[in-house]
Design a protein around this motif. Structure first.
Motif, mmCIF file in Angstrom:
data_model
loop_
_atom_site.group_PDB
_atom_site.id
_atom_site.type_symbol
_atom_site.label_atom_id
_atom_site.label_comp_id
_atom_site.label_asym_id
_atom_site.label_seq_id
_atom_site.Cartn_x
_atom_site.Cartn_y
_atom_site.Cartn_z
ATOM 1 N N MET A 1 0.846 -1.176 0.000
ATOM 2 C CA MET A 1 0.000 0.000 0.000
ATOM 3 C C MET A 1 0.889 1.235 0.000
ATOM 4 O O MET A 1 1.802 1.365 0.796
ATOM 5 N N ALA A 2 0.620 2.130 -0.914
ATOM 6 C CA ALA A 2 1.347 3.387 -0.987
ATOM 7 C C ALA A 2 0.480 4.502 -0.412
ATOM 8 O O ALA A 2 -0.721 4.540 -0.656
ATOM 9 N N LEU A 3 1.075 5.386 0.367
ATOM 10 C CA LEU A 3 0.367 6.529 0.945
ATOM 11 C C LEU A 3 0.702 7.785 0.160
ATOM 12 O O LEU A 3 1.831 7.956 -0.321
ATOM 13 N N TYR A 4 -0.298 8.672 0.061
ATOM 14 C CA TYR A 4 -0.136 9.930 -0.656
ATOM 15 C C TYR A 4 -0.684 11.076 0.173
ATOM 16 O O TYR A 4 -1.648 10.923 0.919
ATOM 17 N N LEU A 5 -0.051 12.233 0.012
ATOM 18 C CA LEU A 5 -0.484 13.460 0.655
ATOM 19 C C LEU A 5 -0.993 14.394 -0.421
ATOM 20 O O LEU A 5 -0.337 14.595 -1.438
ATOM 21 N N LEU A 6 -2.171 14.933 -0.185
ATOM 22 C CA LEU A 6 -2.758 15.888 -1.116
ATOM 23 C C LEU A 6 -2.988 17.181 -0.343
ATOM 24 O O LEU A 6 -3.657 17.172 0.690
ATOM 25 N N ALA A 7 -2.388 18.266 -0.822
ATOM 26 C CA ALA A 7 -2.517 19.580 -0.188
ATOM 27 C C ALA A 7 -2.368 20.647 -1.266
ATOM 28 O O ALA A 7 -1.855 20.370 -2.350
ATOM 29 N N PRO A 8 -2.829 21.866 -0.991
ATOM 30 C CA PRO A 8 -2.667 22.931 -1.985
ATOM 31 C C PRO A 8 -1.190 23.156 -2.300
ATOM 32 O O PRO A 8 -0.327 22.936 -1.453
ATOM 33 N N GLY A 9 -0.906 23.570 -3.502
ATOM 34 C CA GLY A 9 0.460 23.889 -3.875
ATOM 35 C C GLY A 9 1.203 22.752 -4.557
ATOM 36 O O GLY A 9 2.253 22.959 -5.130
ATOM 37 N N SER A 35 -3.454 3.960 -1.897
ATOM 38 C CA SER A 35 -3.726 3.612 -3.294
ATOM 39 C C SER A 35 -4.467 2.303 -3.453
ATOM 40 O O SER A 35 -4.516 1.775 -4.548
ATOM 41 N N GLU A 36 -5.038 1.774 -2.390
ATOM 42 C CA GLU A 36 -5.672 0.468 -2.490
ATOM 43 C C GLU A 36 -7.054 0.490 -3.103
ATOM 44 O O GLU A 36 -7.731 -0.513 -3.145
ATOM 45 N N GLY A 45 -2.125 4.032 -16.571
ATOM 46 C CA GLY A 45 -1.311 5.226 -16.409
ATOM 47 C C GLY A 45 -1.631 5.976 -15.131
ATOM 48 O O GLY A 45 -1.476 7.175 -15.067
ATOM 49 N N SER A 46 -2.052 5.259 -14.110
ATOM 50 C CA SER A 46 -2.453 5.934 -12.875
ATOM 51 C C SER A 46 -1.273 6.504 -12.122
ATOM 52 O O SER A 46 -1.458 7.266 -11.195
ATOM 53 N N GLY A 47 -0.057 6.122 -12.498
ATOM 54 C CA GLY A 47 1.092 6.618 -11.774
ATOM 55 C C GLY A 47 1.354 5.828 -10.507
ATOM 56 O O GLY A 47 2.105 6.251 -9.664
ATOM 57 N N GLU A 48 0.711 4.694 -10.369
ATOM 58 C CA GLU A 48 0.920 3.844 -9.199
ATOM 59 C C GLU A 48 2.417 3.581 -9.087
ATOM 60 O O GLU A 48 3.084 3.341 -10.091
ATOM 61 N N SER A 57 -2.392 10.495 -10.374
ATOM 62 C CA SER A 57 -3.000 11.797 -10.643
ATOM 63 C C SER A 57 -3.913 12.161 -9.483
ATOM 64 O O SER A 57 -4.277 11.309 -8.671
ATOM 65 N N VAL A 58 -4.315 13.418 -9.399
ATOM 66 C CA VAL A 58 -5.239 13.848 -8.349
ATOM 67 C C VAL A 58 -6.527 13.047 -8.438
ATOM 68 O O VAL A 58 -7.039 12.559 -7.432
ATOM 69 N N ARG A 59 -7.049 12.863 -9.637
ATOM 70 C CA ARG A 59 -8.303 12.118 -9.822
ATOM 71 C C ARG A 59 -8.185 10.704 -9.278
ATOM 72 O O ARG A 59 -9.051 10.214 -8.573
ATOM 73 N N ASP A 60 -7.085 10.018 -9.586
ATOM 74 C CA ASP A 60 -6.883 8.663 -9.096
ATOM 75 C C ASP A 60 -6.639 8.648 -7.585
ATOM 76 O O ASP A 60 -7.115 7.756 -6.890
ATOM 77 N N ALA A 61 -5.898 9.628 -7.087
ATOM 78 C CA ALA A 61 -5.644 9.690 -5.641
ATOM 79 C C ALA A 61 -6.941 9.887 -4.874
ATOM 80 O O ALA A 61 -7.121 9.318 -3.791
ATOM 81 N N LEU A 62 -7.867 10.658 -5.427
ATOM 82 C CA LEU A 62 -9.141 10.899 -4.752
ATOM 83 C C LEU A 62 -9.959 9.617 -4.603
ATOM 84 O O LEU A 62 -10.834 9.542 -3.747
ATOM 85 N N ALA A 63 -9.683 8.623 -5.408
ATOM 86 C CA ALA A 63 -10.379 7.346 -5.298
ATOM 87 C C ALA A 63 -9.768 6.476 -4.209
ATOM 88 O O ALA A 63 -10.320 5.443 -3.859
ATOM 89 N N GLY A 64 -8.628 6.908 -3.668
ATOM 90 C CA GLY A 64 -7.961 6.132 -2.633
ATOM 91 C C GLY A 64 -8.697 6.156 -1.301
ATOM 92 O O GLY A 64 -9.600 6.965 -1.070
ATOM 93 N N ARG A 65 -8.295 5.272 -0.444
ATOM 94 C CA ARG A 65 -8.900 5.151 0.886
ATOM 95 C C ARG A 65 -8.343 6.253 1.786
ATOM 96 O O ARG A 65 -7.144 6.326 2.005
#
Length: 155
Positions: A1-9, A35-36, A45-48, A57-65
């Protein structure tokens, strides 16, 4: 499982795990997702993380848990399993609608999709309902999460 941080900037930042220094140093608004999600994992091409090591991508990350969120200047709030389950069960269109308007209403069929076929009579800490026929709104941690996402996406 990969973790991602989404923030402005920045779009999506890969994390080295739950102890990554970027998490506490991000003032907010910010969210941590993994990313699960089937949406993110199956997107071409999700960039996994893989050979390229690039985040999705932001769109794919938003589908993450979702794991946690933080309002501007607030404390990190851990997202419980129920709110996280409901988020990943939503359609991408419903997720976007809630990001755009955390007070948006859902009809019974949308509620059932988001709760994996849950009875329209159930209420949890993440939902409120009113009216006849019933309309639902997100509440609790789920609402806090979509509100933070809305802040991030409008900056």
């Amino acid at each position: 499982m990969a973790l991602y941080l989404l923030a402005p900037g920045f779009t999506v930042r890969s994390l080295d795990g739950a102890d990554d220094r970027a998490i506490p140093s991000t003032a907010g608004p910010a969210v941590v997702l993994d990313s699960e999600s089937p949406d993110a994992a199956s997107s071409a091409g999700s960039g996994e993380p893989g050979a390229s090591g690039s985040p999705p991508s932001v769109r794919d990350a938003l589908a993450g848990r979702p794991h946690a969120c933080r309002e501007s200047g607030g404390h990190w709030v851990e997202i419980g399993y129920e709110a996280a389950d409901h988020w990943v069960q939503m359609t991408p269109q419903l997720r976007q609608r809630l990001i755009d308007d955390p007070l948006a209403t859902l009809d019974v069929s949308e509620f059932k999709t988001a709760t994996n076929g849950g009875s329209a009579s159930i209420i949890t800490n993440n939902w409120v309902y009113s009216g006849s026929p019933r309309v639902y709104r997100v509440a609790g941690q789920l609402r806090e999460f979509v509100t933070v996402l809305g802040e991030i996406m409008t900056r």
